[in-house]
Design a protein around this motif. Structure first.
Motif, PDB file in Angstrom:
ATOM      1  N   SER A 247      33.844   8.927  58.322  1.00  0.00           N
ATOM      2  CA  SER A 247      33.939   9.099  56.854  1.00  0.00           C
ATOM      3  C   SER A 247      32.454   8.992  56.496  1.00  0.00           C
ATOM      4  N   PRO A 248      32.787   8.562  54.717  1.00  0.00           N
ATOM      5  CA  PRO A 248      30.541   8.253  54.183  1.00  0.00           C
ATOM      6  C   PRO A 248      31.303   6.567  54.404  1.00  0.00           C
ATOM      7  N   GLU A 249      32.262   6.358  54.774  1.00  0.00           N
ATOM      8  CA  GLU A 249      32.318   5.175  55.336  1.00  0.00           C
ATOM      9  C   GLU A 249      32.424   4.537  56.515  1.00  0.00           C
ATOM     10  N   GLY A 250      31.763   5.410  58.097  1.00  0.00           N
ATOM     11  CA  GLY A 250      31.552   5.364  59.201  1.00  0.00           C
ATOM     12  C   GLY A 250      32.438   5.146  59.692  1.00  0.00           C
ATOM     13  N   GLN A 251      33.939   5.122  58.671  1.00  0.00           N
ATOM     14  CA  GLN A 251      34.667   5.611  60.508  1.00  0.00           C
ATOM     15  C   GLN A 251      35.165   7.315  61.493  1.00  0.00           C
ATOM     16  N   GLU A 252      35.239   6.901  62.658  1.00  0.00           N
ATOM     17  CA  GLU A 252      35.500   8.130  63.066  1.00  0.00           C
ATOM     18  C   GLU A 252      36.812   8.642  63.338  1.00  0.00           C
ATOM     19  N   PHE A 253      37.357  10.297  63.002  1.00  0.00           N
ATOM     20  CA  PHE A 253      38.097  10.196  63.457  1.00  0.00           C
ATOM     21  C   PHE A 253      37.832  11.856  64.539  1.00  0.00           C
ATOM     22  N   PRO A 254      38.310  11.621  65.600  1.00  0.00           N
ATOM     23  CA  PRO A 254      37.827  12.643  66.824  1.00  0.00           C
ATOM     24  C   PRO A 254      39.524  13.701  66.706  1.00  0.00           C
ATOM     25  N   ASN A 255      39.081  15.073  66.685  1.00  0.00           N
ATOM     26  CA  ASN A 255      40.011  16.080  66.619  1.00  0.00           C
ATOM     27  C   ASN A 255      39.975  17.126  67.724  1.00  0.00           C
ATOM     28  N   VAL A 256      40.704  16.444  68.630  1.00  0.00           N
ATOM     29  CA  VAL A 256      40.490  17.270  70.207  1.00  0.00           C
ATOM     30  C   VAL A 256      41.634  18.952  70.389  1.00  0.00           C
ATOM     31  N   GLY A 257      41.709  19.821  70.629  1.00  0.00           N
ATOM     32  CA  GLY A 257      42.552  21.115  70.859  1.00  0.00           C
ATOM     33  C   GLY A 257      42.224  21.727  72.626  1.00  0.00           C
TER      34      GLY A 257
END
Lengths: 164, 164
Positions: free
Chosen positions: B71-81
């Motif tokens: 995110s622009p705020e630096g939070q990371e969101f992993p997506n796996v499949g």
């Protein structure tokens, strides 16, 4: 066993998965037929006195894999999912976590992998149930996984021998 | 569009699924590369100012499909499949409902199908998100599906043109 797993399959994890390995004295070609012919599968797929009242197979990735199991009291339990991999006489992978056409299922539970290899005139037979959590593995185990899956292997071998 | 869907894929259902169809003026071969080359995908896969900080692809059924969005705020969101079908320059199907190796995922949400067809020197581009319920479809729509997926198509086309 893990060494012979194809590299794209998950490694069985004792916390989350359940594995059965057997040496059976019927050839790979007939085991494959037993798993991929509805009329044959109905003979052995659930521990008697349960029965299979319907079975539908579209043997390709995304194709329907559906059985209806019937309890001795007459209650029916449909199971539907899809095939993920179909490699004749070697490997059959299917899941209830995706419906036919790869649509996510409302109640995902497990992916099954059947691995077959020739062993003299018989078959080395490996069945793996992959789960998303150790909780799901425990639930499956408590449902009688080992007893049930081993019983139906015996029923399958008996059914194959009767048809020979 | 439905007529050109391969028969083993689910039919899109307006209650449960989301579909985007576009004609874009870049050729199929470059769209395929944009989707199957991590360094390229990172350029366009999330609407700016979000970014992709990591991307892993094993382009075969059961192979990992993983991106990390920031995110622009630096939070990371992993997506796996994992991928379910890989047909070069025609079709890419992947899902977050199965982890790599076909293991059921703890939080399944959707299966994505990307369908490509030549259209003169450009591409007929179809993206479908299949869900298990209308509730999941509504959630995805409320997350900004149409705006987000259309924005990243524009970003992809721009990125392809810059690299030519």
């Amino acid at each position: 066993m893990t060494a012979s797993l194809p590299s794209h399959l998950a490694r069985p994890d004792p916390e989350r998965d359940l594995v059965i390995e057997r040496e059976i004295d019927v050839p790979v070609s007939l085991v494959w037929k037993a798993w991929t012919t509805p009329a044959h599968l109905r003979n052995w797929f659930v521990p008697r006195p349960w029965s299979v009242t319907d079975c539908e197979m579209d043997l390709r990735p995304g194709g329907i894999c559906r059985t209806v199991m019937r309890s001795p009291e007459g209650q029916e339990f449909p199971n539907v999912g899809c095939y993920l991999e179909v490699v004749p006489e070697q490997r059959l992978v299917f899941t209830d976590s995706l419906l036919p056409g790869f649509r996510p299922a409302p109640e995902p539970f497990f992916t099954a992998a059947l691995l077959l290899a020739p062993n003299g005139s018989g078959t080395r037979y490996t069945a793996i149930a992959f789960h998303g959590s150790d909780e799901a593995r425990r639930k499956h185990e408590a449902m009688g996984f080992y007893d049930g899956w081993n019983t139906v292997i015996d029923q399958m071998v008996e059914s194959i021998k009767q048809q020979r």
